[in-house]
Design a protein around this motif. Structure first.
Motif, PDB file in Angstrom:
ATOM      1  N   VAL A  62      38.279  11.984  59.612  1.00 14.17           N
ATOM      2  CA  VAL A  62      37.774  11.360  58.377  1.00 14.17           C
ATOM      3  C   VAL A  62      37.119  12.425  57.494  1.00 14.17           C
ATOM      4  N   GLN A  63      36.316  13.297  58.113  1.00 19.40           N
ATOM      5  CA  GLN A  63      35.640  14.356  57.342  1.00 19.40           C
ATOM      6  C   GLN A  63      36.653  15.302  56.705  1.00 19.40           C
ATOM      7  N   SER A  64      37.647  15.708  57.484  1.00 19.33           N
ATOM      8  CA  SER A  64      38.643  16.646  56.972  1.00 19.33           C
ATOM      9  C   SER A  64      39.476  16.036  55.850  1.00 19.33           C
ATOM     10  N   PHE A  82      44.248   8.012  51.234  1.00 17.11           N
ATOM     11  CA  PHE A  82      43.259   8.479  52.207  1.00 17.11           C
ATOM     12  C   PHE A  82      43.433   7.752  53.539  1.00 17.11           C
ATOM     13  N   VAL A  83      43.491   6.422  53.486  1.00 25.15           N
ATOM     14  CA  VAL A  83      43.608   5.611  54.705  1.00 25.15           C
ATOM     15  C   VAL A  83      44.921   5.928  55.424  1.00 25.15           C
ATOM     16  N   LYS A  84      45.996   6.107  54.649  1.00 26.55           N
ATOM     17  CA  LYS A  84      47.317   6.427  55.229  1.00 26.55           C
ATOM     18  C   LYS A  84      47.252   7.754  55.999  1.00 26.55           C
ATOM     19  N   CYS A  85      46.636   8.775  55.378  1.00 30.12           N
ATOM     20  CA  CYS A  85      46.543  10.091  56.027  1.00 30.12           C
ATOM     21  C   CYS A  85      45.693  10.041  57.293  1.00 30.12           C
ATOM     22  N   ASN A 136      41.422  -0.895  67.656  1.00 37.16           N
ATOM     23  CA  ASN A 136      40.104  -0.495  67.150  1.00 37.16           C
ATOM     24  C   ASN A 136      40.198   0.502  65.998  1.00 37.16           C
ATOM     25  N   ILE A 137      41.309   1.261  65.920  1.00 37.08           N
ATOM     26  CA  ILE A 137      41.510   2.136  64.755  1.00 37.08           C
ATOM     27  C   ILE A 137      41.744   1.275  63.516  1.00 37.08           C
ATOM     28  N   LYS A 138      42.535   0.182  63.708  1.00 37.56           N
ATOM     29  CA  LYS A 138      42.843  -0.712  62.582  1.00 37.56           C
ATOM     30  C   LYS A 138      41.560  -1.327  62.012  1.00 37.56           C
ATOM     31  N   ASP A 139      40.681  -1.808  62.915  1.00 36.34           N
ATOM     32  CA  ASP A 139      39.411  -2.414  62.469  1.00 36.34           C
ATOM     33  C   ASP A 139      38.559  -1.392  61.719  1.00 36.34           C
ATOM     34  N   THR A 140      38.473  -0.191  62.289  1.00 34.90           N
ATOM     35  CA  THR A 140      37.645   0.850  61.661  1.00 34.90           C
ATOM     36  C   THR A 140      38.207   1.236  60.294  1.00 34.90           C
ATOM     37  N   LEU A 141      39.533   1.385  60.216  1.00 38.68           N
ATOM     38  CA  LEU A 141      40.155   1.761  58.940  1.00 38.68           C
ATOM     39  C   LEU A 141      39.965   0.688  57.877  1.00 38.68           C
ATOM     40  N   ARG A 142      39.958  -0.573  58.313  1.00 41.35           N
ATOM     41  CA  ARG A 142      39.720  -1.661  57.357  1.00 41.35           C
ATOM     42  C   ARG A 142      38.317  -1.524  56.769  1.00 41.35           C
ATOM     43  N   GLU A 143      37.353  -1.209  57.645  1.00 44.94           N
ATOM     44  CA  GLU A 143      35.969  -1.018  57.191  1.00 44.94           C
ATOM     45  C   GLU A 143      35.859   0.195  56.263  1.00 44.94           C
ATOM     46  N   VAL A 144      36.561   1.285  56.625  1.00 43.20           N
ATOM     47  CA  VAL A 144      36.550   2.498  55.789  1.00 43.20           C
ATOM     48  C   VAL A 144      37.129   2.178  54.413  1.00 43.20           C
ATOM     49  N   ARG A 145      38.250   1.417  54.412  1.00 41.28           N
ATOM     50  CA  ARG A 145      38.883   1.046  53.136  1.00 41.28           C
ATOM     51  C   ARG A 145      37.915   0.248  52.259  1.00 41.28           C
ATOM     52  N   VAL A 205      32.830   3.576  66.433  1.00 42.08           N
ATOM     53  CA  VAL A 205      34.010   4.189  67.038  1.00 42.08           C
ATOM     54  C   VAL A 205      33.670   5.483  67.787  1.00 42.08           C
ATOM     55  N   SER A 206      32.511   6.091  67.441  1.00 45.45           N
ATOM     56  CA  SER A 206      32.199   7.417  67.990  1.00 45.45           C
ATOM     57  C   SER A 206      31.996   7.413  69.507  1.00 45.45           C
ATOM     58  N   GLY A 207      31.533   6.300  70.053  1.00 44.39           N
ATOM     59  CA  GLY A 207      31.263   6.284  71.495  1.00 44.39           C
ATOM     60  C   GLY A 207      32.428   5.813  72.333  1.00 44.39           C
ATOM     61  N   ARG A 208      33.543   5.476  71.721  1.00 42.29           N
ATOM     62  CA  ARG A 208      34.675   4.913  72.467  1.00 42.29           C
ATOM     63  C   ARG A 208      35.309   5.971  73.383  1.00 42.29           C
TER      64      ARG A 208
END
Length: 455
Positions: free
Chosen positions: A78-80, A51-54, A26-35, A16-19
């Protein structure tokens, strides 16, 4: 710690960093992976959901859409949020009271309470210059009192004697009275491990708490129990007014679920991390630094603090003077460098705090084995003073003697001498001011180049 989570999140967030811009998709896909990454790290489900909700609320809001680099902004969010889950900042012990300040340690059996008492005593004595007294009220576990006495001697703090014939309440009252009359700054009380379902034992620790009125009641819990650590801490918090948590054995926990769950579930801050068996392996918990480590960004601040605390200033000055006077770098100097590295938690302890470690290939990490450095030190210890000063003397029969004395093979001695020669050349390049040449030399000493040989 966090090895698996770091690897998974780094891979996910890299996508996601280079988008150029972030969309709901693409946020949904990334959040699924984070979850998934958080659940695999054994983070408690309520924590993952929150966490995912915030992150989602902030990511689809104006914060990201107005940014010139949305991908990087997403990583910052994500870091914050990781920091927010673990607590906003380091919460130090509150010892501002009429001395002695009492610290009561509670926890399950085998969580590492007694060891943590010793480590905390050492930290308060050395860093905060406190006069510390430790006492054991564990009359149930064989040798628990003796274990704490031995630890107290090792770390140089005072021990208040007790025995298994006494009642825990009588022990702690006597220790507190002694602490007052002898003007101690801090009294740390080690209690018996207990299960939160054991009503009699929980009643006992409540009585101890009432008698002592401690300024800090710390719950000691094994990080390797994952989200169970947070649930156990909650059960104890319901019975005792906890002020914080010490997470032990985090060096053996590659997942990190406990660190990410404890604050959210108990509402109590993690105050320290136990990061090894040594008596100085207790680190204050900094959520921002830990979040940075989870995202593969390293923890340079902690590394600098380690350096300031553990590097022998006299040895460093001696080497700098040698360097300035263009005197040779010998095996005594090499051994001194190995010892300094060991004091800082070994090579992996240092590398773990450097940015980008998660990007190193697995086979490269495997070659960074601290046992190799211990073996090197053993080989140098097996040499005579003359041999350390003049390594060129070490030929056939001497190599055999050194190998036998250090419990190694002749090829291990040869390997050490080869690595030492490389380091010597590097030092000469530095003395001549040839930075490019020195960097070229260092490349040869990196994994694959011989400095960390595979076994």
């Amino acid at each position: 710690m966090f090895e698996n989570l770091t690897e998974r999140l780094s891979r996910t967030l890299k996508n996601v960093s280079g988008r150029g811009r972030l969309t709901d998709d693409n946020i949904k896909d990334t959040l699924r992976e984070v979850r998934m990454a958080l659940l695999e790290a054994d983070v408690a489900l309520p924590v993952v959901r929150e966490f995912v909700k915030c992150v989602k609320e902030r990511a689809v809001g104006t914060e990201v859409s107005k940014s010139l680099t949305p991908g990087q902004e997403f990583i910052k969010i994500v870091q914050s949020e990781l920091e927010a889950v673990m607590g906003e900042g380091n919460e130090a012990l509150d010892l501002s009271c009429q001395p002695p300040a009492v610290i009561l340690m509670a926890g399950l059996q085998g969580a590492g309470k007694t060891t943590s008492v010793g480590k905390l005593g050492k930290l308060l004595k050395e860093r905060d210059k406190k006069k510390v007294l430790v006492v054991s009220a564990d009359v149930y576990r064989p040798a628990a009192i003796k274990q704490l006495e031995t630890l107290a001697t090792d770390v140089g703090v005072d021990f208040f004697p007790s025995n298994v014939e006494q009642k825990p309440l009588a022990i702690v009252k006597a220790a507190l009275e002694y602490g007052k009359t002898k003007f101690y700054d801090v009294v740390i009380v080690d209690t018996a491990g207990r299960l939160h379902v054991d009503e009699e034992m929980m009643g006992e620790i409540k009585d101890i708490h009432q008698a002592l009125n401690p300024v800090e009641t710390l719950f000691v819990v094994d990080a390797m129990t994952g989200q169970d650590a947070a649930n156990t801490a909650k059960a104890f918090n319901d019975a005792l007014p906890l002020t914080g948590v010490i997470l032990t054995k985090v060096d053996g926990d590659a997942r990190g679920g406990a660190a990410l769950s404890v604050r959210h579930i108990t509402g109590k801050p993690i105050k320290f991390l136990g990061v090894g068996e040594k008596t100085d392996a207790l680190e204050p918990f900094h959520p921002d630094r830990v979040a940075s480590r989870i995202l593969g960004m390293g923890d340079v601040l902690s590394l600098i603090e380690d350096l300031e605390r553990n590097v022998d200033k006299k040895e460093a000055e001696k080497l700098a003077k040698k360097f300035k006077e263009k005197k040779g770098f010998d095996l005594e100097d090499f051994r001194s460098q190995l010892q300094q590295m060991k004091n800082m938690g070994g090579m992996m302890g240092m590398l773990d705090k450097l940015p980008g470690l998660s990007q190193l290939p697995g086979d490269m990490k495997d070659k960074v084995d601290d046992k190799i450095f211990m073996q090197m030190e053993a080989i140098i210890n097996s040499m005579t003073k003359g041999e350390r000063a003049r390594p060129e003397l070490i030929k056939g029969s001497r190599k055999k003697r050194i190998a036998a004395g250090s419990g190694t093979q002749v090829q291990d001695v040869n390997r050490l001498l080869k690595q030492f020669t490389q380091m010597q050349k590097m030092m000469k390049k530095m003395q001549k001011g040839g930075m490019k040449n020195m960097m070229r030399q260092m490349k040869g000493m990196m994994p694959g180049g011989g400095m960390f040989p595979g076994r």
